[in-house]
Design an enzyme around this catalytic site. Structure first.
Site, short mmCIF file in Angstrom:
data_model
loop_
_atom_site.label_atom_id
_atom_site.label_comp_id
_atom_site.label_asym_id
_atom_site.label_seq_id
_atom_site.Cartn_x
_atom_site.Cartn_y
_atom_site.Cartn_z
CB CYS A 98 -6.76 -0.11 5.10
SG CYS A 98 -5.06 -0.71 4.98
CB CYS A 136 -2.16 1.85 6.07
SG CYS A 136 -1.78 1.00 4.51
CG HIS A 145 -1.99 -0.97 1.23
ND1 HIS A 145 -3.15 -0.79 1.95
CD2 HIS A 145 -2.14 -2.15 0.59
CE1 HIS A 145 -3.96 -1.81 1.76
NE2 HIS A 145 -3.36 -2.66 0.94
CD GLU A 198 -2.03 4.32 3.10
OE1 GLU A 198 -1.73 3.63 2.10
OE2 GLU A 198 -3.19 4.40 3.54
#
EC number: 3.5.4.33
Length: 168
Positions: A103, A106, A73, A75
């Site tokens: 999410c 993260c 992801h 992040e």
């Protein structure tokens, strides 16, 4: 050709907001990073990590499809790169700016990395963990709770995602 809705969204994004205004330039960098994700077939989410003085420390965009890594992801990648650049895992005095509300995975990485502040664009009602569905980053039971600022260029961030999924 811009529509009335596009003009309204741009007008909203340009309204004065003393809390969010200082993060607009950084969010634009995150939006530019998000656009790179599309090239690899990934959902357009971008993130940047800034030092306390506002200098750009690291960037990331979704790379799950490109790498086959479910943890890739935006992040997570930006946090990893920032830690590597600093040579330490604690990202105190740093701000993470991301186009979509983090999410749970993260959010956990944000807490663990000790980022001081999270700034995000679009809310994620289905998986957001910074206030929408859950609020992992501000959970009082955890030992670190960063400041959270949401809604920075939210219309532009949401539009990027909507356009991506509309084309699929």
């Amino acid at each position: 050709m811009s529509t009335a809705k596009d003009q309204k969204d741009q007008s909203k994004d340009q309204q004065l907001d003393p809390v969010r205004d200082r993060w607009r330039a950084a969010m634009q960098l995150a939006l530019d990073e998000a656009a790179l994700a599309v090239r690899g077939g990934d959902v357009p989410v971008g993130a940047v990590v800034l030092c306390a003085d506002g200098a750009l420390l690291a960037t990331g965009h979704n790379e799950r499809e490109a790498t086959g890594d479910p943890t890739a992801h935006a992040e997570i990648l930006a946090i990893r790169r920032a830690a590597a650049k600093l040579g330490r895992w604690r990202l105190t005095d740093c701000t993470l700016v991301v186009t979509l509300e983090p999410c749970t995975m993260c959010a956990g990485a944000i807490v663990q990395s000790r980022v001081d502040r999270v700034v995000y664009g679009a809310r994620d009602e289905k998986a957001g963990a910074a206030g929408s569905l859950w609020d992992v980053v501000r959970d009082r039971r955890l030992n670190h709770r960063p400041e959270v600022i949401g809604g920075v260029l939210d219309d532009a961030c949401a539009r990027l995602l909507t356009d991506f999924f509309r084309e699929r």
